[in-house]
Design an enzyme around this catalytic site. Structure first.
Site, PDB file in Angstrom:
ATOM      1  N   GLU A  64       4.741  -7.973   2.222  1.00 59.25           N
ATOM      2  CA  GLU A  64       5.037  -9.033   3.203  1.00 59.25           C
ATOM      3  C   GLU A  64       4.337  -8.798   4.546  1.00 59.25           C
ATOM      4  O   GLU A  64       3.674  -9.698   5.066  1.00 59.25           O
ATOM      5  CB  GLU A  64       6.541  -9.195   3.405  1.00 59.25           C
ATOM      6  CG  GLU A  64       7.281  -9.708   2.174  1.00 59.25           C
ATOM      7  CD  GLU A  64       7.824  -8.591   1.292  1.00 59.25           C
ATOM      8  OE1 GLU A  64       7.238  -7.485   1.275  1.00 59.25           O
ATOM      9  OE2 GLU A  64       8.844  -8.832   0.630  1.00 59.25           O
ATOM     10  N   CYS A  96      11.479  -5.665   6.053  1.00 57.70           N
ATOM     11  CA  CYS A  96      10.663  -6.881   6.036  1.00 57.70           C
ATOM     12  C   CYS A  96      11.449  -8.093   6.520  1.00 57.70           C
ATOM     13  O   CYS A  96      10.891  -8.963   7.190  1.00 57.70           O
ATOM     14  CB  CYS A  96      10.091  -7.118   4.642  1.00 57.70           C
ATOM     15  SG  CYS A  96       8.752  -5.980   4.240  1.00 57.70           S
ATOM     16  N   CYS A 150       4.928  -2.630   2.819  1.00 59.34           N
ATOM     17  CA  CYS A 150       5.225  -3.650   1.822  1.00 59.34           C
ATOM     18  C   CYS A 150       4.160  -4.753   1.841  1.00 59.34           C
ATOM     19  O   CYS A 150       3.357  -4.846   2.774  1.00 59.34           O
ATOM     20  CB  CYS A 150       6.582  -4.276   2.102  1.00 59.34           C
ATOM     21  SG  CYS A 150       7.975  -3.138   1.968  1.00 59.34           S
ATOM     22  N   CYS A 166      12.727  -6.407   1.482  1.00 58.09           N
ATOM     23  CA  CYS A 166      13.582  -5.286   1.879  1.00 58.09           C
ATOM     24  C   CYS A 166      14.116  -5.561   3.290  1.00 58.09           C
ATOM     25  O   CYS A 166      13.677  -6.489   3.972  1.00 58.09           O
ATOM     26  CB  CYS A 166      12.792  -3.975   1.830  1.00 58.09           C
ATOM     27  SG  CYS A 166      11.600  -3.764   3.174  1.00 58.09           S
ATOM     28  N   VAL A 196       0.860  -1.181   0.000  1.00 57.30           N
ATOM     29  CA  VAL A 196       0.000   0.000   0.000  1.00 57.30           C
ATOM     30  C   VAL A 196       0.898   1.232   0.000  1.00 57.30           C
ATOM     31  O   VAL A 196       1.851   1.293   0.787  1.00 57.30           O
ATOM     32  CB  VAL A 196      -0.928   0.036   1.241  1.00 57.30           C
ATOM     33  CG1 VAL A 196      -1.802   1.283   1.225  1.00 57.30           C
ATOM     34  CG2 VAL A 196      -1.777  -1.224   1.318  1.00 57.30           C
TER      35      VAL A 196
HETATM   36 ZN   LIG Z   1       9.587  -4.581   2.730  1.00 51.31          ZN
END
Ligand SMILES: [Zn+2]
Length: 135
Positions: free
Chosen positions: A58, A93, A56, A90, A47
């Site tokens: 995840e 995450c 993200c 990333c 989003v």
């Molecule tokens: Zn991420």
């Protein structure tokens, strides 16, 4: 029922559809799917808001898993809606996956035929005890 990497990638691609919610918010640029130790699959989407807020795909999938009372991830994958490319998580995450599971053996799918344990992508995680250490 075991899920193959191809199944998880397909589930991530199914939700990875770039769409607009409002003039300020888009979502689905990235889609993620994860498999739990109970064999369930949860999905989520990224989003993005103009103001800089967002998250993200995840953590979106992880939130769905948690909402269903589960917290043990076996595998996770994220894909780009534009071209279907698999995206490594990333740094934020990677840390979040670890914090939720306390498990560096969680498999991160990097290609359909290649997955690596989270520990390989996150050799040094945040540690509460280090945070509490006196200087
Ligand atoms: Zn991420």
């Amino acid at each position: 029922m075991p899920q193959s990497n191809a199944d998880l990638i397909r589930a991530a691609k199914k939700v990875a559809r770039f769409r607009r919610a409002t003039d300020e918010v888009t979502f689905g640029h990235v889609g993620a799917a994860l498999l739990t130790d109970k064999g369930n699959v949860y999905t989520g989407v990224s989003v993005d808001a103009w103001c800089g807020l967002g998250f993200c795909a995840e953590p979106s999938a992880i939130s769905s898993m948690l909402a269903n009372g589960e917290h043990r991830i076996k595998k996770i994958v994220a894909v780009n809606s534009r071209n279907g490319a698999i995206l490594p998580p990333c740094g934020r995450c990677r840390e979040f996956i670890y914090q939720v599971t306390s498990d560096k053996s969680v498999k991160v799918i990097l290609t359909e035929g290649r997955e690596v344990p989270l520990g390989k992508l996150l050799p040094e995680q945040w540690q509460e005890k280090a945070f509490k250490r006196r200087h």
